[in-house]
Scaffold this active site. Structure first.
Site, short mmCIF file in Angstrom:
data_model
loop_
_atom_site.label_atom_id
_atom_site.label_comp_id
_atom_site.label_asym_id
_atom_site.label_seq_id
_atom_site.Cartn_x
_atom_site.Cartn_y
_atom_site.Cartn_z
CE LYS A 202 -4.11 1.82 2.37
NZ LYS A 202 -4.95 1.44 3.67
CB SER B 53 -8.21 3.52 2.71
OG SER B 53 -7.30 2.90 3.59
CB SER C 213 -8.70 0.39 5.43
OG SER C 213 -9.19 1.55 5.34
#
Length: 499
Positions: free
Chosen positions: A119, A200, A224
């Site tokens: 990420k 996210s 997330s």
């Protein structure tokens, strides 16, 4: 976290209703073989890839070349998934070096030569940027590897690139779609542009589903990892708070953020979890546990329905099929009830966390030219990435005021309520785990309590979209949850290619 306003719908004191008359007689899914390496290198398991490398049938260089070509074809071209925000310019060079090490008999660890995507909020000391999806953060690369990245490299993993994400972990603005960032644009689902990727860690999940890498690392504050994993039809594990060192990660809430594995199988998730912790001996322990996993005699609690309405009901067809499959495998299913903490208390805490964490983080990064939340807000005003998207969460955090005593009291209350909501049924019914159809109440409870949660795919509905079931247990129950999930995983159709 998946923090858009639409996901803050849990009303104060919402109750998960209890009943003893639920039917789970729906036919269980038909077991099928895993897709296997014959489905393509992009959908092979880590075990298959390692076996092929050990036999000489595959090199890391060939695998990386294949995956980079696939990313080129599907990420910015074709369906334009935009799941990968940046590929590693040194990837092929690193792959050749790892191949040379293997040829000399020097194997670093369990992931030697295996590509992993991170990420965009996870720091790497290389040519890759670490920007949390923000244009404000691309001025300079990070100067260090996050501890989890150092663990990956020590195991021989190859950092293939950075995955797109909801900018600032969905804590920038209230009208920004899940999966959008100024740096990477809009992440699209592998199941079609009309189906959102959630956030996210959207890019990490979509990248795994699209076959861009066998493994990806996401982060979660409040859903997330779990929500994107559901929407992508992949396995996502939010570990016990503190199990993985979260230094070197762009924060939302230092106390509640955690990294976690995202993969196509439970076994691969377990392997990555061990490596992220920096303990390869755990990999063998997890694999031994998974190898003998069984649902027979396990006591599993489940809710009959959520108070929020039909969209949250546990009589969703795929969830009922999952329950039926577990019952036929010998599990004892126990209906449970639970109460969750008011969502606005969680919001208040996160506003204070963000207000405190961001200035400290900005000041730890050299070359950004930003040191305060207010300076970041001003940057976004002049360079928003998309002028239609606001920064309401940041503005709210900047103006937020809470005394230390108020914060401590609220935090203790939220944690206590959510831990009690999960502990009560686990202890009262002597349960091995709880299962929920993957949805906000369950992931919010686990995240706020600091307990582990694991999304495992439950197949595809009549609309072709993936379903998911969340396993939740007490702190440090990862081994048990992985075993239960692996036993269930063997009862459902494999997560085969969609692209």
């Amino acid at each position: 976290m998946d923090f858009s306003a639409k996901l803050f719908t849990v009303v104060a004191g919402a109750v998960l209703a209890m009943s003893t008359t639920v039917s789970v007689a729906n036919a269980a899914p038909t077991p099928v073989a895993a897709c296997g390496i014959e489905a393509g290198l992009e959908y092979a398991t880590v075990a298959e890839l390692i076996a092929a490398m050990e036999s000489g049938d595959l090199t890391s260089e060939r695998l990386v070349t294949h995956l980079l070509a696939r990313i080129e074809r599907l990420n910015e071209q074709g369906p334009q998934l935009r799941a990968v925000i940046e590929t590693n310019a040194e990837a092929l060079e690193l792959a050749r070096a790892l191949d040379a090490e293997r040829a000399e008999g020097n194997v670093r660890g369990a992931l030697h030569g295996i590509p992993v995507l991170l990420k965009d909020s996870i720091e790497t000391a290389d040519t890759l940027k670490t920007a949390a999806g923000s244009l404000a953060m691309v001025a300079a690369s990070a100067s260090r590897d996050a501890p989890l990245v150092a663990n990956l490299r020590a195991s021989g993993a190859l950092i293939l690139g950075k995955a797109n994400m909801s900018e600032w972990a969905n804590f920038r603005g209230t009208n920004i779609p899940n999966g959008w960032s100024g740096r990477g644009g809009q992440t699209l689902s592998a199941y079609g542009a009309d189906y959102e990727a959630c956030g996210s860690s959207s890019g990490s999940a979509v990248a795994v589903a699209a076959g861009f890498a066998p493994l990806a690392v996401g982060t979660e504050t409040l859903g997330s990892i779990i929500c994107p994993a559901l929407h992508a039809g992949v396995v996502g594990l939010k570990p016990t708070q503190g199990l993985i060192v979260n230094e070197g990660i762009v924060p939302l809430s230092v106390r509640q953020d955690t990294a976690g594995p995202m993969a196509r199988t439970v076994a691969d998730s377990a392997l990555l979890l061990a490596i992220l912790q920096g303990d390869e001996s755990l990999a063998e322990q997890y694999q031994q546990t998974l190898g003998s996993a069984s649902l027979d005699g396990k006591r599993i609690g489940f809710p009959v329905e959520y108070a929020e309405g039909p969209a949250q009901r546990s009589d969703q067809p795929l969830f009922l099929k999952a329950l039926a499959a577990m019952r036929e495998a010998g599990a004892q299913l126990v209906p449970i009830s639970a109460q969750v903490a008011p969502d606005f208390d969680v919001l208040y805490l996160l506003l204070q966390d963000f207000k405190t964490a961001i200035p400290a983080y900005l000041q730890s990064r050299e070359g950004l030219g930003l040191s305060t939340l207010e300076e970041l807000i001003e940057f976004n005003r002049t360079q928003p990435g998309n002028a239609e998207y606001n920064q309401a969460w940041m503005l709210m955090a900047s103006n937020w005021e809470m005394t230390p005593d108020q914060y401590t009291a609220m935090l203790e209350r939220v944690v206590a309520v959510n831990q009690a909501a999960l502990d009560a049924p686990l202890e009262a019914h002597t349960l091995d785990a709880l299962v929920f159809p993957t949805a906000q109440p369950s992931w919010a409870m686990a995240a706020s309590a600091g307990y582990p949660s694991l999304n495992v795919p439950t197949g595809h509905g009549d609309d072709g979209l993936p379903g998911g079931m969340t396993f939740i247990g007490k702190a440090k129950a990862e081994t048990d949850l992985l075993a239960l999930a692996a036993a269930y995983e063997g009862l459902v159709p494999a997560n085969c290619p969609t692209l």
